[in-house]
Each structure stands twice: as structure tokens, then as C-alpha cells.
Design an enzyme around this catalytic site. Structure first.
Site, short mmCIF file in Angstrom:
data_model
loop_
_atom_site.label_atom_id
_atom_site.label_comp_id
_atom_site.label_asym_id
_atom_site.label_seq_id
_atom_site.Cartn_x
_atom_site.Cartn_y
_atom_site.Cartn_z
CB ILE A 112 -31.24 22.99 20.83
CG1 ILE A 112 -31.10 22.51 22.18
CG2 ILE A 112 -31.21 24.37 20.70
CD1 ILE A 112 -30.81 23.70 23.49
CG ASP A 113 -31.80 22.96 14.26
OD1 ASP A 113 -31.26 21.99 13.42
OD2 ASP A 113 -31.96 23.61 12.96
#
Length: 290
Positions: A112-113
Site C-alpha cells: 500500500i503506497d
């Protein structure tokens, strides 16, 4: 998941033993993204990593585990570098990349950026998956599960979103440009440097955006929605997929001093190519290149 199907249909690309690297990357990003979307607003743990601004949840860890297992199913001999498998801090990140540098095939993953955005329900985060062959990125996938937008690139074969080939924007000067940057989690070094850059660059541009996901910012540069992006103190998993997207869309990616991009770059400048020298020069003049 229309956005995934648009790109996945007919996607061949780099392959070993009949298995397409790109198709596997798309499948991993789609499945992780779909799961992440079901967890929005429902995470049960929140831990602080490098600073109070550097967060991790059980969803980050679960997403990375899912991606790792899926890749291992198809390519058990390949190496894997994921953000959640590395201790916080720039030294640990650099060491992890160095340890993996001899791998023939290396998957580089940010599960998850934009975790802070995810935690707050701010809909600007993504899954980022890249595959490097002998140190060169050959596949890059960035998937936004909220918009169901999948950005995908193969080395030498272009970059696509919604099944359509992407091209960078055509702004010719900083004055015409919409530029993005970030607010680094490292408050001792990276943040002060980046703030100097913001103070210097903002007056020279049409406007700045700080939305909280480096990989998605870079995908937007590739799609022509942003003219450029820079940030100090990033990691390989933040940049690898986005860098290929931009390069395959006709843009340019370097470090903030204008030197060629490679997996070890931490201070990045990316653009449509036309404004690149101006952006790098503005950072240098402000002593904000890191």
C-alpha cells in the site's frame, strides 16, 4: 474491475515457460487491491515505523503476504523485496536492496503506497509492483483500487491505462506546469530538504500538489495529469514501477541532481522531459536536491 480487465485482455509480454510476468503482476495488484478496498475504514491495528508520519497496518502486511505468495506460486525461483519485510529507515532499505542486487529476477513491491491516506480514508493510495531483471525494471504495475485504475508498462513496449497508451504532458515550462511532491517521514533530513524545494519550486509553477503517494504521483506524470514530480528520501518500492511507467510514456526520470535513475535512487525527479532540466535546476539553486 473494469480497469483491470481493460489492460489484462490480450496482455502477453515478458514470459518464462509460457507464464507472462505482466499478467502475474496485474493479477497480484488486482487481487491485493480488491482486498484492500474491503478493508478501508476497517483496519484493526496501527503501528508507527520510522516516525509518527510513517504508519503500517495489518492490511499493509496482509497485502504484501498475498502478493508474495501469488508470485511464489508462479515463479518460485524469483527474489522478492517488499516494504513490510524491511526494517524502517534509509540504512535498512539500502541494505535490503544491496542484499537483493545479485538476483536475476527481483520483484519490488509496495503493498500500500499511501498508508496514511488509507488509514484516514483519503482515497489516494495504490499497490505498486515492479519486476527487475538483472537490476533493470522490465515490468511496472500501479493499481488504484478506489478508482479501479490500472497503470501498466513493459520495457520497450509502452505504458497503458484503461487499455489506452499513455503519453506524458506537453507543458514547456515550469510556469505552465502542475508539479507534485511529498512530505517525507524522515523529519531529521529528508523533510527539511524537501520543504526547501517546495519553497523554491512553488512560486515558479502553475501549482503544486501533495497527495501522499509517490507511486500514484508518478503514474499521473506518465498519464499526463501531472507535469512532474520530485521527492527526497524515497525507496526502491516507491519508485520502481512508476519510473518505468514514465519512461515508457515518453518522460524522464533521474535523481534530483539529474543523474540517471537506477534502483538505488532515493531522491527522485520525474517529468514530461521538457521541463526536467528546469525542475532539477530549481532544486539545485535552492540547495534542495539532497
Amino acid at each position: 474491475m473494469r480497469g483491470v480487465r481493460d489492460v489484462n485482455e490480450g496482455q502477453g509480454g515478458y514470459a518464462v515457460g509460457g507464464k507472462s510476468f505482466t499478467a502475474v503482476a496485474i493479477n497480484c495488484a488486482a487481487k491485493a487491491g480488491e482486498w484492500i478496498r474491503t478493508k478501508l475504514g476497517k483496519h484493526s491495528s496501527l503501528d508507527i515505523k520510522q516516525s509518527p508520519h510513517d504508519l503500517v497496518t495489518e492490511v499493509d502486511k496482509g497485502s504484501e503476504s498475498l502478493i508474495r505468495k501469488l508470485i511464489a506460486t508462479h515463479f518460485p525461483q524469483h527474489s522478492f523485496l517488499g516494504e513490510e519485510g524491511v526494517e524502517p529507515g534509509p540504512e535498512a532499505s539500502a541494505q535490503a536492496l544491496a542484499d537483493a542486487s545479485s538476483a536475476e529476477y527481483l520483484w519490488i513491491v509496495d503493498p500500500i503506497d499511501g498508508t496514511t491516506n488509507f488509514v484516514h480514508g483519503f482515497p489516494f493510495f495504490c499497490v505498486s509492483i515492479a519486476l527487475a531483471y538483472r537490476g533493470e525494471v522490465i515490468v511496472g504495475v500501479v493499481y488504484d483500487p478506489i478508482k479501479d485504475e490500472l497503470f501498466v508498462a513493459e520495457k520497450g513496449k509502452g505504458a497503458y491505462v484503461h487499455g489506452k497508451r499513455m503519453e506524458v504532458s506537453r507543458e514547456e515550462s515550469l510556469r505552465e506546469s502542475l508539479i507534485a511532491t511529498g512530505l517525507p517521514a524522515d523529519h531529521l533530513y529528508a523533510l527539511p530538504v524537501n520543504l526547501k524545494g517546495i519553497a523554491a519550486v512553488a512560486p515558479q509553477t502553475r501549482n503544486l500538489r501533495i497527495a501522499g503517494s509517490a507511486a500514484l504521483h508518478m503514474a499521473y506524470v506518465a498519464a499526463g495529469r501531472l507535469s512532474g514530480f520530485w521527492e527526497i528520501g524515497l525507496n526502491s518500492w516507491d519508485l520502481a514501477a512508476g519510473a518505468l511507467l514514465i519512461q515508457e510514456s515518453g518522460g524522464r526520470v533521474t535523481d534530483t541532481k539529474g543523474e540517471p535513475y537506477h534502483l538505488g535512487v532515493r531522491n527522485v525527479a520525474a517529468s514530461n522531459g521538457i521541463i526536467h532540466d528546469g525542475l532539477v535546476r530549481a532544486l539545485a539553486e535552492a540547495d534542495a536536491a539532497g
